[in-house]
Design an enzyme around this catalytic site. Structure first.
Site, PDB file in Angstrom:
ATOM      1  N   THR A 162       0.841  -1.197   0.000  1.00  8.32           N
ATOM      2  CA  THR A 162       0.000   0.000   0.000  1.00  8.32           C
ATOM      3  C   THR A 162       0.875   1.245   0.000  1.00  8.32           C
ATOM      4  O   THR A 162       1.904   1.281   0.672  1.00  8.32           O
ATOM      5  CB  THR A 162      -0.903   0.006   1.244  1.00  8.32           C
ATOM      6  OG1 THR A 162      -1.791  -1.114   1.176  1.00  8.32           O
ATOM      7  CG2 THR A 162      -1.726   1.285   1.334  1.00  8.32           C
ATOM      8  N   GLY A 163       0.463   2.262  -0.741  1.00 11.26           N
ATOM      9  CA  GLY A 163       1.175   3.532  -0.719  1.00 11.26           C
ATOM     10  C   GLY A 163       1.671   3.950  -2.084  1.00 11.26           C
ATOM     11  O   GLY A 163       1.567   3.203  -3.067  1.00 11.26           O
ATOM     12  N   SER A 164       2.252   5.146  -2.141  1.00 10.88           N
ATOM     13  CA  SER A 164       2.629   5.744  -3.420  1.00 10.88           C
ATOM     14  C   SER A 164       3.741   4.979  -4.132  1.00 10.88           C
ATOM     15  O   SER A 164       3.779   4.949  -5.368  1.00 10.88           O
ATOM     16  CB  SER A 164       3.065   7.198  -3.200  1.00 10.88           C
ATOM     17  OG  SER A 164       4.168   7.268  -2.311  1.00 10.88           O
ATOM     18  N   GLY A 202       6.183  -0.623   0.473  1.00 12.95           N
ATOM     19  CA  GLY A 202       7.020   0.496   0.856  1.00 12.95           C
ATOM     20  C   GLY A 202       7.290   0.477   2.349  1.00 12.95           C
ATOM     21  O   GLY A 202       6.901  -0.448   3.062  1.00 12.95           O
ATOM     22  N   ALA A 203       7.961   1.519   2.832  1.00 15.57           N
ATOM     23  CA  ALA A 203       8.242   1.655   4.266  1.00 15.57           C
ATOM     24  C   ALA A 203       8.394   3.130   4.594  1.00 15.57           C
ATOM     25  O   ALA A 203       8.724   3.942   3.726  1.00 15.57           O
ATOM     26  CB  ALA A 203       9.508   0.891   4.643  1.00 15.57           C
ATOM     27  N   LYS A 236       6.401   1.064   9.523  1.00 22.53           N
ATOM     28  CA  LYS A 236       5.408   1.175   8.463  1.00 22.53           C
ATOM     29  C   LYS A 236       4.085   1.606   9.094  1.00 22.53           C
ATOM     30  O   LYS A 236       3.890   1.486  10.288  1.00 22.53           O
ATOM     31  CB  LYS A 236       5.227  -0.165   7.731  1.00 22.53           C
ATOM     32  CG  LYS A 236       6.446  -0.558   6.911  1.00 22.53           C
ATOM     33  CD  LYS A 236       6.397  -1.973   6.369  1.00 22.53           C
ATOM     34  CE  LYS A 236       5.116  -2.343   5.689  1.00 22.53           C
ATOM     35  NZ  LYS A 236       4.777  -1.455   4.545  1.00 22.53           N
ATOM     36  N   GLY A 281       0.559   5.252   6.143  1.00 19.28           N
ATOM     37  CA  GLY A 281      -0.581   5.203   5.223  1.00 19.28           C
ATOM     38  C   GLY A 281      -1.816   4.563   5.826  1.00 19.28           C
ATOM     39  O   GLY A 281      -2.869   4.521   5.181  1.00 19.28           O
ATOM     40  N   GLU A 314      -1.086  -5.002   6.338  1.00 16.26           N
ATOM     41  CA  GLU A 314       0.248  -5.215   5.780  1.00 16.26           C
ATOM     42  C   GLU A 314       0.995  -6.278   6.576  1.00 16.26           C
ATOM     43  O   GLU A 314       1.576  -7.208   6.001  1.00 16.26           O
ATOM     44  CB  GLU A 314       1.032  -3.900   5.778  1.00 16.26           C
ATOM     45  CG  GLU A 314       0.561  -2.906   4.733  1.00 16.26           C
ATOM     46  CD  GLU A 314       1.231  -1.558   4.843  1.00 16.26           C
ATOM     47  OE1 GLU A 314       1.163  -0.801   3.867  1.00 16.26           O
ATOM     48  OE2 GLU A 314       1.816  -1.253   5.906  1.00 16.26           O
ATOM     49  N   LYS A 330      13.899   7.641   3.422  1.00 19.49           N
ATOM     50  CA  LYS A 330      13.365   6.698   4.414  1.00 19.49           C
ATOM     51  C   LYS A 330      14.465   5.968   5.178  1.00 19.49           C
ATOM     52  O   LYS A 330      14.178   5.235   6.123  1.00 19.49           O
ATOM     53  CB  LYS A 330      12.447   5.671   3.731  1.00 19.49           C
ATOM     54  CG  LYS A 330      11.305   6.287   2.921  1.00 19.49           C
ATOM     55  CD  LYS A 330      10.409   7.138   3.782  1.00 19.49           C
ATOM     56  CE  LYS A 330       9.118   7.542   3.086  1.00 19.49           C
ATOM     57  NZ  LYS A 330       9.323   8.434   1.941  1.00 19.49           N
TER      58      LYS A 330
END
Length: 226
Positions: free
Chosen positions: A28-30, A85-86, A97, A100, A106, A124
């Site tokens: 999940t995420g950009s 992502g992280a 994490k 979001g 997750e 990050k």
């Protein structure tokens, strides 16, 4: 190449590890979005086949459907690989994490993955968890003020995530408390203590889970391994 293009390149590097016939955890995420889009492209082009996705949020489920990735709910079977992502990446690839809001789904998904691959940009990277970001903790709405009070006994500060007049609500219908981590702490002991607090669902600490990370940096994509 700008940073956004490098993030896409990092996503492509992660998707190159996926093989036909695998069950894939969809993050999940950009940044994870780029990986989902690339998986869809490879399926459409015939470069991969037989892929089944397991989504970590309603947003990733929606995107997977849009790009043509068949999905199924999480069940007890292991996943071959998960890509996500992280918000923070420590030198040993321990992670924070959940900024979001999808941390519980997750973690439930990625703990069942044989391989967890992280994609992120160089901002990050941290020397210790909590250096740049708060630690998201998902809590049940019932009695949430009491839960926050219990957490503040050993995690002073922090705040309930509340972008407007009402608290932020996760896909699970819960709230998130964004805790400030101390300068020094034992991550596993802290996770144990937080999860033992009445009213807590789970934390955004992902410890010992990531196999490798592809990190977009100004000089290109770096590959980090545990």
């Amino acid at each position: 190449m700008d940073l956004e293009a490098l993030k896409k390149e990092a996503a492509l590097r992660s998707v190159a590890l996926v093989q036909s016939g695998q069950r894939v955890g969809l993050g999940t995420g950009s940044t994870a979005k780029y990986a989902i889009e690339e998986l869809g492209r490879k399926l459409a082009a015939g470069e991969l086949s037989g892929i089944v996705g397991v989504s970590t949020s309603e947003a990733s489920e929606k995107l997977a459907r849009e790009v043509g990735i068949p999905t199924e709910p999480l069940d007890p079977r292991p996943l071959d690989i998960a890509i996500d992502g992280a918000d923070e990446i420590a030198p040993n690839l321990d992670l924070v994490k959940g900024l979001g809001g999808a941390l519980v789904r997750e973690k439930m998904t990625e703990v069942q993955a044989k391989r967890l691959i992280i994609i992120a940009d160089h901002t990050k990277l941290v020397t210790r968890l909590g250096e740049k970001a708060p630690l998201p903790i998902e809590i049940v709405p019932f009695g949430f003020l009491s839960t926050i009070e219990r957490l503040r006994e050993f995690l002073p500060g922090g705040r309930l995530r509340q972008p407007g007049a009402q608290p932020y609500v996760t896909d699970n219908g819960n709230y998130i408390f964004d805790a400030q981590l101390p300068a020094e702490f034992d991550a596993r002991e802290l996770e144990r203590r937080i999860k033992g607090t009445l009213g807590v669902v789970d934390t955004g600490l992902f410890l010992g889970m990531a196999e490798r990370a592809f990190v977009a940096a100004p000089d290109g994509v770096q590959e980090l391994t545990r």
